[in-house]
Scaffold this motif. Structure first.
Motif, PDB file in Angstrom:
ATOM      1  N   ARG A 151      -9.980  11.163 -15.687  1.00  0.00           N
ATOM      2  CA  ARG A 151     -10.800  10.285 -16.523  1.00  0.00           C
ATOM      3  C   ARG A 151     -11.748   9.388 -15.729  1.00  0.00           C
ATOM      4  NH1 ARG A 151      -7.762   7.210 -21.130  1.00  0.00           N
ATOM      5  NH2 ARG A 151      -6.516   6.340 -19.439  1.00  0.00           N
ATOM      6  N   ASN A 152     -11.457   9.180 -14.447  1.00  0.00           N
ATOM      7  CA  ASN A 152     -12.274   8.274 -13.653  1.00  0.00           C
ATOM      8  C   ASN A 152     -12.865   8.916 -12.409  1.00  0.00           C
ATOM      9  OD1 ASN A 152      -9.830   6.480 -14.913  1.00  0.00           O
ATOM     10  ND2 ASN A 152     -11.752   5.345 -14.956  1.00  0.00           N
ATOM     11  N   ALA A 153     -12.761  10.249 -12.315  1.00  0.00           N
ATOM     12  CA  ALA A 153     -13.346  10.992 -11.192  1.00  0.00           C
ATOM     13  C   ALA A 153     -12.917  10.397  -9.854  1.00  0.00           C
ATOM     14  CB  ALA A 153     -14.867  11.015 -11.308  1.00  0.00           C
ATOM     15  N   LEU A 154     -11.619  10.177  -9.696  1.00  0.00           N
ATOM     16  CA  LEU A 154     -11.090   9.573  -8.477  1.00  0.00           C
ATOM     17  C   LEU A 154     -11.431  10.403  -7.245  1.00  0.00           C
ATOM     18  CD1 LEU A 154      -9.206   7.539  -6.961  1.00  0.00           C
ATOM     19  CD2 LEU A 154      -7.322   9.114  -7.494  1.00  0.00           C
ATOM     20  N   VAL A 155     -12.024   9.748  -6.257  1.00  0.00           N
ATOM     21  CA  VAL A 155     -12.283  10.342  -4.943  1.00  0.00           C
ATOM     22  C   VAL A 155     -11.675   9.406  -3.909  1.00  0.00           C
ATOM     23  CG1 VAL A 155     -14.014  11.050  -3.270  1.00  0.00           C
ATOM     24  CG2 VAL A 155     -14.413  11.451  -5.709  1.00  0.00           C
ATOM     25  N   ILE A 156     -10.778   9.911  -3.090  1.00  0.00           N
ATOM     26  CA  ILE A 156     -10.058   9.075  -2.137  1.00  0.00           C
ATOM     27  C   ILE A 156     -10.791   9.086  -0.804  1.00  0.00           C
ATOM     28  CG2 ILE A 156      -7.862   8.676  -0.978  1.00  0.00           C
ATOM     29  CD1 ILE A 156      -6.491  10.098  -3.297  1.00  0.00           C
ATOM     30  N   PRO A 157     -11.282   7.939  -0.331  1.00  0.00           N
ATOM     31  CA  PRO A 157     -12.002   7.882   0.953  1.00  0.00           C
ATOM     32  C   PRO A 157     -11.045   7.965   2.134  1.00  0.00           C
ATOM     33  CG  PRO A 157     -11.790   5.690   0.023  1.00  0.00           C
ATOM     34  CD  PRO A 157     -11.211   6.627  -0.999  1.00  0.00           C
ATOM     35  N   GLU A 158     -11.609   7.947   3.344  1.00  0.00           N
ATOM     36  CA  GLU A 158     -10.798   8.160   4.531  1.00  0.00           C
ATOM     37  C   GLU A 158     -10.665   6.926   5.416  1.00  0.00           C
ATOM     38  OE1 GLU A 158     -12.406  11.497   6.578  1.00  0.00           O
ATOM     39  OE2 GLU A 158     -11.911  12.934   4.980  1.00  0.00           O
ATOM     40  N   GLU A 160     -10.382   2.748   6.430  1.00  0.00           N
ATOM     41  CA  GLU A 160      -9.576   1.643   5.925  1.00  0.00           C
ATOM     42  C   GLU A 160     -10.334   0.763   4.938  1.00  0.00           C
ATOM     43  OE1 GLU A 160      -8.073  -0.499   9.245  1.00  0.00           O
ATOM     44  OE2 GLU A 160      -6.863   1.170  10.008  1.00  0.00           O
ATOM     45  N   GLU A 161     -11.583   0.426   5.259  1.00  0.00           N
ATOM     46  CA  GLU A 161     -12.350  -0.468   4.395  1.00  0.00           C
ATOM     47  C   GLU A 161     -12.578   0.144   3.021  1.00  0.00           C
ATOM     48  OE1 GLU A 161     -16.652  -2.827   4.324  1.00  0.00           O
ATOM     49  OE2 GLU A 161     -16.033  -1.706   6.099  1.00  0.00           O
ATOM     50  N   GLU A 162     -12.932   1.427   2.973  1.00  0.00           N
ATOM     51  CA  GLU A 162     -13.186   2.079   1.691  1.00  0.00           C
ATOM     52  C   GLU A 162     -11.895   2.292   0.906  1.00  0.00           C
ATOM     53  OE1 GLU A 162     -15.359   5.601   2.559  1.00  0.00           O
ATOM     54  OE2 GLU A 162     -17.264   4.540   2.835  1.00  0.00           O
ATOM     55  N   ILE A 163     -10.793   2.548   1.616  1.00  0.00           N
ATOM     56  CA  ILE A 163      -9.500   2.675   0.931  1.00  0.00           C
ATOM     57  C   ILE A 163      -9.125   1.346   0.280  1.00  0.00           C
ATOM     58  CG2 ILE A 163      -7.021   3.022   1.261  1.00  0.00           C
ATOM     59  CD1 ILE A 163      -7.690   5.064   3.421  1.00  0.00           C
ATOM     60  N   SER A 164      -9.382   0.238   0.980  1.00  0.00           N
ATOM     61  CA  SER A 164      -9.100  -1.086   0.419  1.00  0.00           C
ATOM     62  C   SER A 164      -9.927  -1.321  -0.838  1.00  0.00           C
ATOM     63  CB  SER A 164      -9.390  -2.180   1.454  1.00  0.00           C
ATOM     64  OG  SER A 164      -8.556  -2.036   2.595  1.00  0.00           O
ATOM     65  N   LEU A 165     -11.199  -0.943  -0.794  1.00  0.00           N
ATOM     66  CA  LEU A 165     -12.059  -1.100  -1.975  1.00  0.00           C
ATOM     67  C   LEU A 165     -11.562  -0.235  -3.128  1.00  0.00           C
ATOM     68  CD1 LEU A 165     -15.612  -1.143  -0.327  1.00  0.00           C
ATOM     69  CD2 LEU A 165     -14.389  -3.068  -1.344  1.00  0.00           C
ATOM     70  N   LEU A 166     -11.116   0.975  -2.822  1.00  0.00           N
ATOM     71  CA  LEU A 166     -10.588   1.855  -3.864  1.00  0.00           C
ATOM     72  C   LEU A 166      -9.363   1.239  -4.525  1.00  0.00           C
ATOM     73  CD1 LEU A 166     -10.326   4.544  -5.390  1.00  0.00           C
ATOM     74  CD2 LEU A 166      -9.018   5.418  -3.449  1.00  0.00           C
ATOM     75  N   LEU A 228      -2.137   6.544  -2.389  1.00  0.00           N
ATOM     76  CA  LEU A 228      -3.581   6.558  -2.112  1.00  0.00           C
ATOM     77  C   LEU A 228      -3.864   6.312  -0.637  1.00  0.00           C
ATOM     78  CD1 LEU A 228      -5.003   4.602  -5.196  1.00  0.00           C
ATOM     79  CD2 LEU A 228      -5.011   7.067  -4.801  1.00  0.00           C
ATOM     80  N   ILE A 229      -3.126   5.393  -0.023  1.00  0.00           N
ATOM     81  CA  ILE A 229      -3.322   5.127   1.408  1.00  0.00           C
ATOM     82  C   ILE A 229      -2.913   6.336   2.225  1.00  0.00           C
ATOM     83  CG2 ILE A 229      -2.584   3.707   3.352  1.00  0.00           C
ATOM     84  CD1 ILE A 229      -2.196   1.400   1.377  1.00  0.00           C
ATOM     85  N   SER A 230      -1.798   6.949   1.863  1.00  0.00           N
ATOM     86  CA  SER A 230      -1.305   8.106   2.614  1.00  0.00           C
ATOM     87  C   SER A 230      -2.289   9.263   2.564  1.00  0.00           C
ATOM     88  CB  SER A 230       0.055   8.534   2.059  1.00  0.00           C
ATOM     89  OG  SER A 230       0.525   9.696   2.704  1.00  0.00           O
ATOM     90  N   GLU A 231      -2.793   9.574   1.358  1.00  0.00           N
ATOM     91  CA  GLU A 231      -3.721  10.697   1.237  1.00  0.00           C
ATOM     92  C   GLU A 231      -5.055  10.400   1.904  1.00  0.00           C
ATOM     93  OE1 GLU A 231      -5.625  13.659  -2.186  1.00  0.00           O
ATOM     94  OE2 GLU A 231      -3.916  12.355  -2.646  1.00  0.00           O
ATOM     95  N   GLY A 232      -5.551   9.174   1.758  1.00  0.00           N
ATOM     96  CA  GLY A 232      -6.839   8.841   2.351  1.00  0.00           C
ATOM     97  C   GLY A 232      -6.799   8.796   3.863  1.00  0.00           C
ATOM     98  N   SER A 233      -5.757   8.196   4.420  1.00  0.00           N
ATOM     99  CA  SER A 233      -5.654   8.063   5.883  1.00  0.00           C
ATOM    100  C   SER A 233      -5.052   9.286   6.543  1.00  0.00           C
ATOM    101  CB  SER A 233      -4.796   6.836   6.226  1.00  0.00           C
ATOM    102  OG  SER A 233      -3.461   7.001   5.766  1.00  0.00           O
ATOM    103  N   GLU A 234      -4.494  10.185   5.719  1.00  0.00           N
ATOM    104  CA  GLU A 234      -3.796  11.372   6.225  1.00  0.00           C
ATOM    105  C   GLU A 234      -2.654  10.976   7.156  1.00  0.00           C
ATOM    106  OE1 GLU A 234      -6.469  14.210   7.894  1.00  0.00           O
ATOM    107  OE2 GLU A 234      -7.715  14.355   6.096  1.00  0.00           O
TER     108      GLU A 234
END
Length: 273
Positions: A151-158, A160-166, A228-234
């Protein structure tokens, strides 16, 4: 304090009363009096409609806070029965081969940390079953993440700063799990605080009866942040602790980033789909 709709309604009614009172206090012309009275009546009608349809929250936040509590406690109790004692780890898809982040609860947190960082040559059992190492399951936030993607087209960034914003956008703006959240990255720690968490009543009930439950069986809100942190930061994350402030309605979750293994030692992690 009244919500923004009640505040708006009260403001409109106050201004309408002022506009109607002005002609009564001052000697104005007929046309001017009519203009003030008509404007006052219009504002009064809008204020009444706003007040009527504003209402209170449709569901008591305390009841919503209790809803996931029993599920968390049941998982906690079942894990203890199976001999699982460790805190929750979040495993990224790159680590398990699953299409989602998975939750891993080891027999002990220390053993799980050593295992996942490549210091032990053992592997956890398949999803929903215990092995030599622990239990692998889907995290409690999995349906939330699926809904955010749909519903919100979630895209997980990689980074730290963008993950925090997400996290801020997802928790504050979309899901409204808190009035504000703060995300702090400190070396191998990620500290997340939910300020004015509306469902804190459930957290307090769990903390009173089962203090270790939240770190071992996190609710969808804390689990969402970890996934979300785990997937974004791998990276693999361990939930160190989840604490409730006694002075405010704040909830703080502390995660640890597990060092990446030198080789892929975990090969049989399977998750239910």
């Amino acid at each position: 304090m009244p919500d923004k709709y009640n505040t708006a309604a009260l403001s409109l009614l106050a201004v309408s009363g002022l506009l109607i009172a002005i002609p009564l206090l001052f000697n104005l012309g007929d046309f001017t009096i009519a203009a003030f009275v008509m404007a006052g009546m219009v504002l009064a009608m809008v204020g009444i409609f706003t007040w009527t349809f504003s209402g209170t929250e449709p569901v008591d936040p305390q009841l919503v806070g209790i809803l996931p509590a029993q599920g968390c406690v049941n998982f906690y109790a079942l894990s203890h029965y199976l001999g699982i004692e460790g805190n929750a780890f979040f495993l990224p898809p790159q680590f398990t081969g699953e299409p989602r982040v998975m939750q891993f609860n080891p027999t002990t947190t220390l053993n799980g940390f050593e295992e996942l960082s490549g210091r032990k040559e053992t592997a956890p059992g398949s999803s929903g079953k215990t092995g030599r190492s622990g239990l692998v399951t889907q995290p409690s936030c999995d349906l939330l993440i699926r809904d955010l993607r749909k519903r919100n087209a979630l895209v997980i960034p990689e980074n730290e700063e963008e993950i925090s914003l997400l996290l801020c956008e997802a928790v504050q703006d979309v899901l409204k799990f808190a009035q504000r959240i703060s995300v702090k990255w400190e070396d191998d720690k990620v500290i997340i605080t939910f300020h004015r968490y509306p469902f804190i009543y459930g957290c307090k009930k769990i903390a009173q009866e089962f203090p270790a439950c939240c770190a071992m069986s996190p609710c969808p809100a804390c689990s969402l942040c970890g996934a979300l942190i785990s997937e974004g930061s791998e990276r693999i994350l361990m939930l160190d602790q989840c604490s409730v402030s006694s002075l405010s309605e704040d909830v703080t979750a502390v995660f640890s980033l597990v060092p990446l293994p030198e080789s892929s030692v975990i090969t049989d992690v399977k998750g239910s789909k």
